[in-house]
Design an enzyme around this catalytic site. Structure first.
Site, PDB file in Angstrom:
ATOM      1  N   GLU A 119     -19.694 -22.868 -45.724  1.00 24.58           N
ATOM      2  CA  GLU A 119     -18.379 -23.291 -46.195  1.00 24.58           C
ATOM      3  C   GLU A 119     -17.310 -22.199 -45.742  1.00 24.58           C
ATOM      4  O   GLU A 119     -16.206 -22.715 -45.669  1.00 24.58           O
ATOM      5  CB  GLU A 119     -18.651 -23.642 -47.773  1.00 24.58           C
ATOM      6  CG  GLU A 119     -19.377 -24.977 -48.321  1.00 24.58           C
ATOM      7  CD  GLU A 119     -20.877 -24.664 -48.260  1.00 24.58           C
ATOM      8  OE1 GLU A 119     -21.313 -25.648 -48.898  1.00 24.58           O
ATOM      9  OE2 GLU A 119     -21.319 -23.831 -47.598  1.00 24.58           O
ATOM     10  N   GLU A 161     -26.861 -27.838 -51.193  1.00 28.18           N
ATOM     11  CA  GLU A 161     -26.849 -27.392 -52.563  1.00 28.18           C
ATOM     12  C   GLU A 161     -27.638 -28.594 -53.586  1.00 28.18           C
ATOM     13  O   GLU A 161     -28.077 -28.353 -54.611  1.00 28.18           O
ATOM     14  CB  GLU A 161     -25.471 -27.550 -52.815  1.00 28.18           C
ATOM     15  CG  GLU A 161     -24.539 -26.147 -52.500  1.00 28.18           C
ATOM     16  CD  GLU A 161     -23.435 -26.109 -52.851  1.00 28.18           C
ATOM     17  OE1 GLU A 161     -22.900 -25.097 -53.535  1.00 28.18           O
ATOM     18  OE2 GLU A 161     -22.260 -27.003 -52.298  1.00 28.18           O
TER      19      GLU A 161
END
Length: 248
Positions: free
Chosen positions: A131, A111
Protein backbone atom coordinates in the site's frame (compact mmCIF):
# COMPACT_ATOMS: atom_id res chain seq x y z
CA UNK A 1 -28.08 -20.06 1.36
CA UNK A 2 -29.77 -19.39 -1.96
CA UNK A 3 -28.65 -15.80 -2.53
CA UNK A 4 -27.24 -15.15 -6.01
CA UNK A 5 -23.73 -13.69 -5.89
CA UNK A 6 -21.80 -11.87 -8.60
CA UNK A 7 -18.31 -11.98 -7.10
CA UNK A 8 -18.42 -15.09 -4.91
CA UNK A 9 -19.01 -18.80 -5.28
CA UNK A 10 -20.77 -19.99 -2.14
CA UNK A 11 -21.28 -23.62 -1.18
CA UNK A 12 -23.16 -24.51 1.99
CA UNK A 13 -22.48 -27.84 3.68
CA UNK A 14 -23.92 -29.27 6.84
CA UNK A 15 -21.17 -27.98 9.12
CA UNK A 16 -19.37 -25.38 7.00
CA UNK A 17 -19.66 -22.80 4.26
CA UNK A 18 -17.10 -22.62 1.46
CA UNK A 19 -16.68 -19.17 -0.08
CA UNK A 20 -14.53 -18.66 -3.18
CA UNK A 21 -13.58 -15.14 -4.21
CA UNK A 22 -14.50 -15.08 -7.90
CA UNK A 23 -13.47 -12.10 -10.01
CA UNK A 24 -11.20 -13.88 -12.50
CA UNK A 25 -10.98 -10.81 -14.72
CA UNK A 26 -9.36 -8.86 -11.86
CA UNK A 27 -7.32 -11.49 -9.97
CA UNK A 28 -10.18 -11.63 -7.44
CA UNK A 29 -9.56 -8.01 -6.43
CA UNK A 30 -11.81 -6.95 -3.58
CA UNK A 31 -14.43 -4.59 -4.98
CA UNK A 32 -17.27 -2.76 -3.28
CA UNK A 33 -19.65 -5.39 -4.63
CA UNK A 34 -17.54 -8.19 -3.14
CA UNK A 35 -17.47 -6.37 0.19
CA UNK A 36 -21.27 -6.17 0.16
CA UNK A 37 -21.63 -9.84 -0.73
CA UNK A 38 -19.18 -10.92 1.97
CA UNK A 39 -21.26 -8.91 4.45
CA UNK A 40 -24.27 -10.99 3.32
CA UNK A 41 -22.34 -14.20 3.99
CA UNK A 42 -21.29 -12.91 7.41
CA UNK A 43 -24.93 -12.18 8.24
CA UNK A 44 -25.89 -15.73 7.37
CA UNK A 45 -23.03 -17.20 9.42
CA UNK A 46 -23.93 -15.03 12.40
CA UNK A 47 -27.53 -16.26 12.22
CA UNK A 48 -26.55 -19.91 11.62
CA UNK A 49 -22.98 -20.38 12.93
CA UNK A 50 -20.82 -22.71 10.87
CA UNK A 51 -17.16 -23.09 10.02
CA UNK A 52 -15.98 -20.91 7.13
CA UNK A 53 -13.48 -21.85 4.43
CA UNK A 54 -12.41 -18.86 2.38
CA UNK A 55 -10.38 -19.30 -0.80
CA UNK A 56 -9.75 -17.74 -4.19
CA UNK A 57 -10.56 -18.80 -7.73
CA UNK A 58 -7.87 -19.72 -10.22
CA UNK A 59 -4.70 -20.14 -8.19
CA UNK A 60 -4.85 -16.64 -6.72
CA UNK A 61 -6.43 -15.65 -3.43
CA UNK A 62 -6.94 -11.92 -4.00
CA UNK A 63 -4.60 -9.54 -5.77
CA UNK A 64 -5.57 -6.67 -3.50
CA UNK A 65 -8.36 -4.16 -3.40
CA UNK A 66 -9.81 -2.77 -6.61
CA UNK A 67 -7.37 0.06 -7.34
CA UNK A 68 -9.78 1.89 -9.65
CA UNK A 69 -12.28 2.05 -6.81
CA UNK A 70 -9.61 3.11 -4.31
CA UNK A 71 -8.58 5.95 -6.59
CA UNK A 72 -12.09 7.37 -6.43
CA UNK A 73 -12.37 7.08 -2.66
CA UNK A 74 -11.69 10.12 -0.50
CA UNK A 75 -11.60 11.10 3.14
CA UNK A 76 -15.25 10.30 3.80
CA UNK A 77 -14.93 6.78 2.37
CA UNK A 78 -11.77 6.20 4.41
CA UNK A 79 -13.61 7.18 7.58
CA UNK A 80 -16.36 4.71 6.74
CA UNK A 81 -13.81 1.87 7.04
CA UNK A 82 -15.32 0.06 4.05
CA UNK A 83 -12.82 -2.81 4.09
CA UNK A 84 -11.82 -2.71 7.75
CA UNK A 85 -15.39 -3.05 9.02
CA UNK A 86 -15.93 -6.16 6.92
CA UNK A 87 -12.64 -7.76 7.92
CA UNK A 88 -13.38 -7.13 11.60
CA UNK A 89 -16.79 -8.74 11.08
CA UNK A 90 -15.07 -11.78 9.56
CA UNK A 91 -12.74 -11.86 12.54
CA UNK A 92 -15.68 -11.91 14.94
CA UNK A 93 -17.69 -14.66 13.26
CA UNK A 94 -18.89 -17.14 15.89
CA UNK A 95 -17.17 -20.24 14.50
CA UNK A 96 -13.56 -20.69 13.35
CA UNK A 97 -12.55 -19.40 9.93
CA UNK A 98 -9.84 -20.73 7.61
CA UNK A 99 -8.27 -19.05 4.59
CA UNK A 100 -6.79 -21.43 2.00
CA UNK A 101 -4.28 -19.33 0.10
CA UNK A 102 -2.42 -20.17 -3.08
CA UNK A 103 -0.93 -17.50 -5.28
CA UNK A 104 -1.13 -13.80 -4.47
CA UNK A 105 -2.74 -12.45 -1.32
CA UNK A 106 -1.83 -8.79 -1.54
CA UNK A 107 -3.09 -5.61 0.07
CA UNK A 108 -6.72 -6.05 1.03
CA UNK A 109 -6.49 -9.70 0.01
CA UNK A 110 -3.75 -10.25 2.58
CA UNK A 111 -5.73 -8.35 5.20
CA UNK A 112 -8.77 -10.53 4.57
CA UNK A 113 -6.61 -13.63 5.11
CA UNK A 114 -5.12 -12.09 8.28
CA UNK A 115 -8.67 -11.63 9.60
CA UNK A 116 -9.31 -15.38 9.48
CA UNK A 117 -8.47 -17.48 12.51
CA UNK A 118 -6.19 -19.80 10.54
CA UNK A 119 -4.45 -19.89 7.19
CA UNK A 120 -3.16 -22.81 5.14
CA UNK A 121 -1.05 -22.24 2.05
CA UNK A 122 -0.13 -23.72 -1.27
CA UNK A 123 3.50 -23.56 -2.45
CA UNK A 124 2.94 -20.43 -4.55
CA UNK A 125 1.27 -18.39 -1.79
CA UNK A 126 2.61 -14.86 -1.38
CA UNK A 127 1.43 -12.41 1.28
CA UNK A 128 2.27 -8.73 0.95
CA UNK A 129 1.11 -5.20 1.73
CA UNK A 130 2.40 -2.82 -0.94
CA UNK A 131 0.00 0.00 0.00
CA UNK A 132 2.67 2.65 0.76
CA UNK A 133 3.85 2.34 -2.83
CA UNK A 134 0.39 3.54 -3.84
CA UNK A 135 0.46 6.44 -1.42
CA UNK A 136 -1.75 4.86 1.24
CA UNK A 137 -1.35 2.54 4.22
CA UNK A 138 -2.65 -0.93 4.97
CA UNK A 139 -5.56 0.42 6.99
CA UNK A 140 -7.87 -2.59 6.98
CA UNK A 141 -6.15 -4.39 9.83
CA UNK A 142 -2.61 -5.19 8.69
CA UNK A 143 -0.96 -2.44 10.75
CA UNK A 144 -2.13 -3.98 14.02
CA UNK A 145 -3.22 -7.51 13.12
CA UNK A 146 -0.04 -8.57 11.31
CA UNK A 147 2.25 -7.69 14.26
CA UNK A 148 0.01 -9.85 16.46
CA UNK A 149 0.35 -12.74 14.01
CA UNK A 150 4.05 -12.68 13.12
CA UNK A 151 5.68 -10.20 15.50
CA UNK A 152 6.64 -6.56 15.12
CA UNK A 153 9.93 -7.11 13.28
CA UNK A 154 8.54 -9.23 10.44
CA UNK A 155 5.42 -7.08 10.25
CA UNK A 156 7.54 -3.96 9.75
CA UNK A 157 9.54 -5.75 7.06
CA UNK A 158 6.27 -6.33 5.21
CA UNK A 159 4.56 -3.01 5.95
CA UNK A 160 7.55 -0.65 5.72
CA UNK A 161 10.17 -2.40 3.60
CA UNK A 162 7.73 -3.96 1.15
CA UNK A 163 8.84 -7.52 1.85
CA UNK A 164 6.57 -10.24 0.49
CA UNK A 165 6.25 -13.42 2.53
CA UNK A 166 6.31 -16.49 0.33
CA UNK A 167 4.95 -19.83 1.50
CA UNK A 168 8.15 -20.90 3.27
CA UNK A 169 8.57 -17.56 5.03
CA UNK A 170 4.90 -17.54 6.03
CA UNK A 171 5.24 -20.98 7.58
CA UNK A 172 8.44 -20.03 9.41
CA UNK A 173 6.74 -16.89 10.77
CA UNK A 174 3.70 -18.85 11.96
CA UNK A 175 1.36 -16.99 9.62
CA UNK A 176 0.15 -20.27 8.10
CA UNK A 177 -0.43 -23.61 9.77
CA UNK A 178 0.99 -25.65 6.88
CA UNK A 179 2.16 -25.54 3.27
CA UNK A 180 0.79 -28.31 1.08
CA UNK A 181 0.91 -29.13 -2.64
CA UNK A 182 -1.45 -26.96 -4.66
CA UNK A 183 -3.52 -29.88 -5.86
CA UNK A 184 -4.05 -31.01 -2.26
CA UNK A 185 -4.86 -27.58 -0.82
CA UNK A 186 -8.67 -27.98 -0.87
CA UNK A 187 -8.42 -31.50 0.55
CA UNK A 188 -6.06 -30.46 3.34
CA UNK A 189 -8.15 -27.39 4.15
CA UNK A 190 -11.25 -29.52 4.53
CA UNK A 191 -9.30 -32.07 6.60
CA UNK A 192 -8.37 -29.27 8.99
CA UNK A 193 -12.00 -28.20 9.22
CA UNK A 194 -13.02 -31.84 9.71
CA UNK A 195 -10.70 -32.01 12.70
CA UNK A 196 -12.26 -28.92 14.22
CA UNK A 197 -15.77 -30.12 13.41
CA UNK A 198 -15.20 -33.20 15.59
CA UNK A 199 -14.89 -30.92 18.60
CA UNK A 200 -17.83 -29.53 20.48
CA UNK A 201 -19.29 -26.63 18.48
CA UNK A 202 -20.14 -24.76 21.68
CA UNK A 203 -16.64 -25.29 23.06
CA UNK A 204 -15.13 -23.99 19.82
CA UNK A 205 -17.34 -20.90 19.89
CA UNK A 206 -16.55 -20.09 23.50
CA UNK A 207 -12.83 -20.81 23.07
CA UNK A 208 -12.68 -18.40 20.15
CA UNK A 209 -14.62 -15.81 22.12
CA UNK A 210 -12.25 -16.08 25.08
CA UNK A 211 -9.08 -16.02 22.95
CA UNK A 212 -10.35 -12.87 21.22
CA UNK A 213 -11.16 -11.12 24.52
CA UNK A 214 -7.90 -9.52 25.66
CA UNK A 215 -8.05 -7.90 29.06
CA UNK A 216 -11.09 -9.88 30.16
CA UNK A 217 -9.11 -12.76 31.65
CA UNK A 218 -9.51 -14.77 33.80
CA UNK A 219 -13.16 -13.82 34.28
CA UNK A 220 -14.06 -14.55 30.64
CA UNK A 221 -12.36 -17.94 30.85
CA UNK A 222 -14.22 -18.84 34.02
CA UNK A 223 -17.61 -17.77 32.68
CA UNK A 224 -17.13 -19.69 29.43
CA UNK A 225 -15.97 -22.78 31.29
CA UNK A 226 -18.97 -22.55 33.62
CA UNK A 227 -21.30 -22.68 30.61
CA UNK A 228 -19.47 -25.69 29.16
CA UNK A 229 -19.33 -27.55 32.48
CA UNK A 230 -23.13 -27.51 32.67
CA UNK A 231 -23.60 -28.78 29.12
CA UNK A 232 -24.63 -32.32 28.21
CA UNK A 233 -22.07 -32.38 25.41
CA UNK A 234 -19.23 -32.12 27.93
CA UNK A 235 -20.68 -34.93 30.03
CA UNK A 236 -21.18 -37.20 27.01
CA UNK A 237 -17.69 -36.58 25.63
CA UNK A 238 -15.93 -37.12 28.96
CA UNK A 239 -17.96 -40.25 29.67
CA UNK A 240 -16.97 -41.70 26.28
CA UNK A 241 -13.33 -40.81 26.96
CA UNK A 242 -13.33 -42.55 30.36
CA UNK A 243 -15.14 -45.61 29.02
CA UNK A 244 -12.65 -45.90 26.17
CA UNK A 245 -9.70 -45.61 28.55
CA UNK A 246 -11.14 -48.23 30.91
CA UNK A 247 -11.37 -50.70 28.02
CA UNK A 248 -7.78 -50.05 26.91
Amino acid sequence: MSTAYETLLVEEREDRVVVTLHRPEARNAISGRMIAELHEVCGLLEADPKLLLLTGHGRVFAGGADIAELLRRGRDEALQGINSRLFERVRRLPMPTLAAVDGWALGGGAELAYACDLRIAGPDAVFGNPEPGLGILAAAGACWRLPELVGESIAKQVLLAGRNLDAAASLAAGLVIDVVPAEKLPEEAHALLDRMARSSATALRLTKLVVDSPGAHPVADDLAQAVLFEGQDKKDRMTRFLEKRSRA
